[in-house]
Design a protein around this motif. Structure first.
Motif, PDB file in Angstrom:
ATOM      1  N   LEU A  22       0.812  -1.215   0.000  1.00  0.00           N
ATOM      2  CA  LEU A  22       0.000   0.000   0.000  1.00  0.00           C
ATOM      3  C   LEU A  22       0.851   1.272   0.000  1.00  0.00           C
ATOM      4  CD1 LEU A  22      -2.773  -1.055   2.535  1.00  0.00           C
ATOM      5  CD2 LEU A  22      -2.971  -0.901   0.053  1.00  0.00           C
ATOM      6  N   ILE A  23       1.984   1.237   0.701  1.00  0.00           N
ATOM      7  CA  ILE A  23       2.826   2.424   0.809  1.00  0.00           C
ATOM      8  C   ILE A  23       3.937   2.433  -0.235  1.00  0.00           C
ATOM      9  CG2 ILE A  23       4.404   3.709   2.321  1.00  0.00           C
ATOM     10  CD1 ILE A  23       2.799   2.589   4.696  1.00  0.00           C
ATOM     11  N   GLY A  24       4.568   1.270  -0.396  1.00  0.00           N
ATOM     12  CA  GLY A  24       5.719   1.216  -1.300  1.00  0.00           C
ATOM     13  C   GLY A  24       5.449   0.626  -2.667  1.00  0.00           C
ATOM     14  N   GLY A  25       4.246   0.063  -2.844  1.00  0.00           N
ATOM     15  CA  GLY A  25       3.919  -0.525  -4.139  1.00  0.00           C
ATOM     16  C   GLY A  25       4.647  -1.819  -4.425  1.00  0.00           C
ATOM     17  N   SER A  26       5.172  -2.464  -3.382  1.00  0.00           N
ATOM     18  CA  SER A  26       5.950  -3.694  -3.580  1.00  0.00           C
ATOM     19  C   SER A  26       5.041  -4.917  -3.533  1.00  0.00           C
ATOM     20  CB  SER A  26       7.036  -3.816  -2.502  1.00  0.00           C
ATOM     21  OG  SER A  26       7.925  -2.723  -2.549  1.00  0.00           O
ATOM     22  N   GLU A  27       5.000  -5.668  -4.604  1.00  0.00           N
ATOM     23  CA  GLU A  27       4.228  -6.905  -4.630  1.00  0.00           C
ATOM     24  C   GLU A  27       4.943  -7.949  -3.782  1.00  0.00           C
ATOM     25  OE1 GLU A  27       1.684  -9.114  -4.540  1.00  0.00           O
ATOM     26  OE2 GLU A  27       1.037  -7.974  -6.313  1.00  0.00           O
ATOM     27  N   ALA A  28       4.174  -8.725  -3.034  1.00  0.00           N
ATOM     28  CA  ALA A  28       4.758  -9.741  -2.155  1.00  0.00           C
ATOM     29  C   ALA A  28       5.268 -10.926  -2.971  1.00  0.00           C
ATOM     30  CB  ALA A  28       3.720 -10.210  -1.147  1.00  0.00           C
ATOM     31  N   LYS A  29       6.232 -11.624  -2.391  1.00  0.00           N
ATOM     32  CA  LYS A  29       6.709 -12.867  -2.988  1.00  0.00           C
ATOM     33  C   LYS A  29       6.897 -13.887  -1.884  1.00  0.00           C
ATOM     34  CE  LYS A  29      11.679 -11.794  -2.945  1.00  0.00           C
ATOM     35  NZ  LYS A  29      12.894 -11.693  -3.778  1.00  0.00           N
TER      36      LYS A  29
END
Length: 210
Positions: A22-29
């Motif tokens: 939500l804050i950093g736009g990083s998709e989880a892996k």
């Protein structure tokens, strides 16, 4: 009114993973048991089991280094900050695993006690239900089943101060309440119930099998 949503609960427990997106736009892996942004923070192998250990800051990491007999790691350039530990995670984990591989889970838990680190064993199911905390909270309940006899079940996870939470009824047999539900809720006739069973859309429990 208490409004609880299963999907909203699932979103809430995403915690840091949700915030990273939500804050950093990083998709989880997939990280397995590892924490994506903290190291060391994962499950380690012992001689006879597994233990989860988390060193969330430099003080905790220094404590872990002392407990595993390698205090020099806390000031080593590769591991002296969390960013450095994350970058060199594999090397660090290999060092910790090499130490814990020589110790049993019981020994590992004993030398970590009082360290200020979050840690705990990875229990199998038998160890889980033998846990003193579960026994103290009376998690396992025994109930008489009309067909299976006395059985053990996991009780509700919630306790209330002014009311008792228990297991009202034993688990039903397959199809045991089908006719009751069809008649009382859906108001099916005998013919409709027979058709539902004949078509495979419903099943009735055969008491002749008991």
């Amino acid at each position: 009114l208490l409004d609880l949503s299963l999907i909203q609960t699932q979103a809430a427990v995403l915690a840091n993973i949700g915030s990273n997106f939500l804050i950093g736009g990083s998709e989880a892996k997939r990280w397995g048991t590892r924490h994506p942004s903290i190291a060391p923070y994962e499950v380690f192998n012992t001689k006879d089991g597994k233990v989860c250990i988390g060193a969330g800051n430099n003080i905790q990491f220094a404590a872990l280094c002392r407990r595993i007999g390698q205090p020099e790691l806390a000031t080593h350039a590769l591991y002296c900050t969390n960013a450095a530990r994350v970058a060199n995670r594999d090397k660090l984990v290999a060092i910790i695993n090499s130490v814990l591989a020589e110790k049993s889970t019981e020994e590992t838990l004993a030398f970590l006690e009082g360290s200020g680190l979050p840690f705990g064993p990875v229990n199998n199911i038998r160890q889980t239900f033998d846990h003193p905390q579960l026994k103290a909270r009376n998690v396992v309940r025994q109930i008489d089943h009309p067909f299976a006899g006395n059985i053990k079940l996991v009780g509700p996870a919630v306790e209330y101060s002014h009311s008792t939470v228990g297991i009202r009824l034993p688990p039903p047999m397959l199809g045991q309440h089908t006719e009751q539900v069809l008649r009382s809720v859906l108001e099916y006739s005998d013919a409709q119930i027979e058709e539902a069973v004949h078509s495979g859309g419903a099943a009735l429990y055969s008491y002749a099998k008991s």
